[in-house]
Design a protein around this motif. Structure first.
Motif, PDB file in Angstrom:
ATOM      1  N   ASP A 170      94.712  68.851  42.306  1.00  0.00           N
ATOM      2  CA  ASP A 170      95.031  67.550  41.730  1.00  0.00           C
ATOM      3  C   ASP A 170      94.543  66.396  42.592  1.00  0.00           C
ATOM      4  O   ASP A 170      94.076  65.381  42.075  1.00  0.00           O
ATOM      5  CB  ASP A 170      96.544  67.427  41.516  1.00  0.00           C
ATOM      6  CG  ASP A 170      97.042  68.334  40.398  1.00  0.00           C
ATOM      7  OD1 ASP A 170      96.240  68.643  39.498  1.00  0.00           O
ATOM      8  OD2 ASP A 170      98.208  68.731  40.436  1.00  0.00           O
ATOM      9  N   VAL A 171      94.659  66.529  43.914  1.00  0.00           N
ATOM     10  CA  VAL A 171      94.354  65.414  44.811  1.00  0.00           C
ATOM     11  C   VAL A 171      93.421  65.891  45.919  1.00  0.00           C
ATOM     12  O   VAL A 171      93.640  66.953  46.503  1.00  0.00           O
ATOM     13  CB  VAL A 171      95.642  64.824  45.435  1.00  0.00           C
ATOM     14  CG1 VAL A 171      95.299  63.660  46.365  1.00  0.00           C
ATOM     15  CG2 VAL A 171      96.598  64.357  44.345  1.00  0.00           C
ATOM     16  N   ASP A 215      92.678  61.361  42.684  1.00  0.00           N
ATOM     17  CA  ASP A 215      93.768  62.049  42.007  1.00  0.00           C
ATOM     18  C   ASP A 215      93.318  62.252  40.560  1.00  0.00           C
ATOM     19  O   ASP A 215      93.189  61.290  39.792  1.00  0.00           O
ATOM     20  CB  ASP A 215      95.038  61.201  42.064  1.00  0.00           C
ATOM     21  CG  ASP A 215      96.260  61.945  41.532  1.00  0.00           C
ATOM     22  OD1 ASP A 215      96.078  62.898  40.751  1.00  0.00           O
ATOM     23  OD2 ASP A 215      97.392  61.572  41.890  1.00  0.00           O
ATOM     24  N   GLN A 261      91.378  58.462  48.161  1.00  0.00           N
ATOM     25  CA  GLN A 261      91.601  59.809  47.634  1.00  0.00           C
ATOM     26  C   GLN A 261      91.172  59.804  46.181  1.00  0.00           C
ATOM     27  O   GLN A 261      90.930  58.759  45.584  1.00  0.00           O
ATOM     28  CB  GLN A 261      93.082  60.200  47.716  1.00  0.00           C
ATOM     29  CG  GLN A 261      93.985  59.365  46.807  1.00  0.00           C
ATOM     30  CD  GLN A 261      95.425  59.837  46.800  1.00  0.00           C
ATOM     31  OE1 GLN A 261      95.941  60.318  47.798  1.00  0.00           O
ATOM     32  NE2 GLN A 261      96.099  59.717  45.672  1.00  0.00           N
TER      33      GLN A 261
END
Length: 658
Positions: free
Chosen positions: A485-486, A558, A556
């Motif tokens: 997911d991240v 996501d 990041q």
């Protein structure tokens, strides 16, 4: 060369495929026959494109030409190159839109800048074609010409700006030559700050270039004065630079999307840091791009997080379409382990052709794709290539690039981080920096392909760069072998979230007014700060604007952000007006201000109506002050009169007397 027509037919089951041995000559009638039905036609030979175009005449249906010989057939693995041939044919049929042009005009006014007689000799070669002025810097004794064909002046160029047809130079130590010079040129008394304008510059000083990335500055010619051949080439090139010339407008710029600054606070400056020619300059809340100076490296467009700057030759979505067509045809033709080789036409194409003619040729799984500049390649193209099933990607650069490639390095590093985070491990993306075809071949044959995605995507999207990138990332995440997911990203990435020190945040909402993408926003009904991660481009304007310095950028990606609801960073109870009970601010802030002022400031004594005004909305505050006749100067404590210089002098004299 071997032609694997079966592989091509697998890729194009509905097309008519014909193979030839000598179509351009002995079998040319078969080409004429193919023209008769009026259908779109793709010819797997580029050498005889002029002949075929002449035979086709004015034809409504398009004709595409593909060089399958040097890029596929002429190779030690040519017999296995059927799927690649199918990929190259598909690539050629993908349309490319027209691009806008910029016109430059030169009337042939040239300044030759040198140090000695060689500058004057160059002037003699050009005097019949161009309007020549020779500027010599710190000259040794020069023999005066018998006839003044062109001016010879002395000086040193301190600053230079402009482009072909519009150069402006600032010259120090400027002096004219005296007409009465006898055995050597004698100059008048010099002066600094002289301004000269010209269409062309021929720099024969052999010193530091007048411009950054000087090879890319149209109209600025430079040669080593010790190399007569180089000087002659520059002279011949200068002769041709008279008239009007069109160059591509490489960058499509939308100022309203730019995240450079707000309220004189700088946020994003990626393009300014990367532009090799200084064509990009700050211009208020956004930047300005000088299309006449821009050389088309494309690093600004590849780095722009909002899509304000996008490449036009071709646009990002068109390049992604080309990758899609090529890789899908390769897979349908039975190919595997595809390595995409991105190269430019000026350097990469001759290198590939030399490898085909004098070496092993390209490997059968290496799919070459020509672009205008390799440095234009953005993250969206790299991500899309792997989503479409590429096993690796290589970018072919010169051994000594004509300009810095820092931006490309950041793009490839970011791509490697994302690919590794999704389970595509190993060296997937890298550059090959060489001018040697044998070194190119060794690098390509030395690749050990890692596994590609098992079920490649087939999406086709159009739009701005940011939108294409978002879609490509979602598709890569969908088909990746180990999706997460991240993924944490390096600093400078165009995706990320924020960390806010909630205790220190006063909900002043300065960050909301500064955010150029609407990632941060408030609620007009109550004190709240919300954040949408999918819209954040990590420009840093919120962080730079925050007066409390409580915002931190967290780069990041996501993959849930596109569908995630907005996140509330901080919410407080609203302050209610003590008169009309309408919410008008943050209760904790109003209480804090009132506590600091009540009884501690002469304007707000204890139990005074003025304190209540602090707890009122703006409308009620004005009404109350008007009704009660508030006078801000009532009860003002007396303050000592300001002291003037005479007062200090008087005190000094009195102290001296005592």
């Amino acid at each position: 060369m071997s032609l694997d027509s079966a592989a091509v037919r697998r890729a194009y089951p509905d097309a008519e495929i014909s193979t030839f041995c000598h179509m351009c000559r002995t079998e040319v009638e078969r080409f004429r026959d193919a023209l008769q039905d009026g259908a779109a036609l793709t010819v797997g030979c580029a050498q005889e494109a002029p002949l075929f175009s002449e035979l086709a005449g004015e034809r409504d249906a398009p004709i595409s030409f593909v060089n399958v010989r040097e890029t596929a057939g002429w190779s030690t693995q040519g017999a296995k190159a059927g799927p690649k041939t199918a990929a190259l044919l598909a690539l050629a049929t993908e349309p490319a839109p027209d691009f806008p042009l910029v016109s430059l005009s030169s009337e042939g006014v040239i300044l030759i800048y040198g140090r000695d007689e060689r500058a004057i000799e160059a002037g003699n070669l050009l005097a019949d074609q161009l309007d020549v002025t020779v500027l010599v810097s710190q000259p040794e004794p020069l023999e005066p010409p018998g006839v003044t064909t062109f001016p010879i002046v002395k000086g040193t160029i301190r600053a230079a700006t402009g482009h072909l047809g519009a150069f402006e130079l600032t010259v120090d130590d400027y002096a004219l030559a005296r007409p009465s010079s006898r055995d050597k040129l004698i100059f008048e008394p010099p002066r600094d700050g002289a301004v000269s304008r010209c269409d062309l510059i021929l720099d024969l000083t052999g010193g530091v270039p007048l411009f950054p990335a000087h090879d890319l500055r149209d109209g600025y010619l430079r040669a080593d004065p010790k190399d007569p051949a180089a000087v002659l080439r520059a002279v011949l090139k200068a002769r041709d630079l008279v008239g009007s010339f069109d160059k591509p407008r490489y960058i499509d710029f939308h100022a309203e999307l730019c995240a450079h600054s707000r309220s004189n606070i700088v946020g994003c400056h990626r393009c300014l840091d990367l532009c090799p020619t200084s064509a990009i300059t700050p211009d208020g809340d956004h930047v300005a791009i000088n299309a006449e100076i821009c050389a088309g490296c494309g690093q600004c467009a590849a780095a722009c997080p909002t899509g304000a700057a996008s490449y036009a030759l071709p646009p990002a979505d068109v390049l992604v379409h080309k990758l899609r067509a090529m890789l899908m045809a390769y897979q349908k033709g039975g190919g595997a382990d595809a390595i995409v080789l991105l190269h430019d036409g000026e350097h990469g194409t001759p290198l590939i052709e030399a490898l085909a003619r004098h070496g092993e040729g390209l490997p059968a799984n290496v799919l070459p794709l020509g672009v205008n500049e390799v440095t234009q390649v953005g993250l969206e193209a790299i991500v899309a290539a792997f989503a479409y099933g590429a096993a690796g990607l290589r970018l072919l650069l010169r051994a000594k690039p004509r300009h810095a490639t820092v931006g490309l390095g950041k793009t490839t590093a970011l791509a490697e981080t994302i690919l590794a985070g999704l389970g595509l491990h190993g060296l997937r993306v890298s550059t090959i920096e060489t001018d040697d075809p044998d070194a190119l071949g060794a690098a390509l044959y030395g690749i050990t392909p890692a596994a590609a995605v098992q079920h490649p995507a087939s999406f086709r999207t159009v739009g701005r760069t940011r939108d294409v990138l978002r879609f490509a990332l979602r598709e890569l995440h969908r088909v990746a072998p180990a999706p997460v997911d991240v993924i944490a990203l390096p600093d400078g990435a165009p995706f990320g979230t924020l960390e806010v020190d909630v205790e220190g945040c006063t909900l002043c909402l300065s960050c909301v007014s500064a955010c150029p993408t609407g990632a941060l926003y408030d609620d007009p009904e109550r004190p709240v700060l919300r954040f949408t991660e999918d819209a954040c481009v990590q420009c840093g304007l919120c962080q730079a604007t925050c007066p409390e310095k409580v915002i931190k950028l967290v780069p990041q990606i996501d993959f849930r952000a596109a569908t995630a609801p907005a996140r509330t960073l901080k919410e407080e109870e609203p302050a209610l007006c003590v008169r009309c009970h309408k919410p008008f601010g943050v209760k904790s802030t109003i209480d804090r201000v009132a506590a600091k002022l009540e009884g501690r400031h002469w304007m707000y004594p204890n139990a005074n109506k003025r304190v209540d005004a602090i707890r009122m909305c703006a409308d009620c505050r004005v009404i109350t002050m008007s009704e009660d006749g508030f006078n801000p100067f009532v009860d003002v404590p007396e303050r000592p009169a300001p002291r003037a210089t005479d007062d200090y002098l008087r005190e000094r004299d009195q102290e001296a007397k005592s």
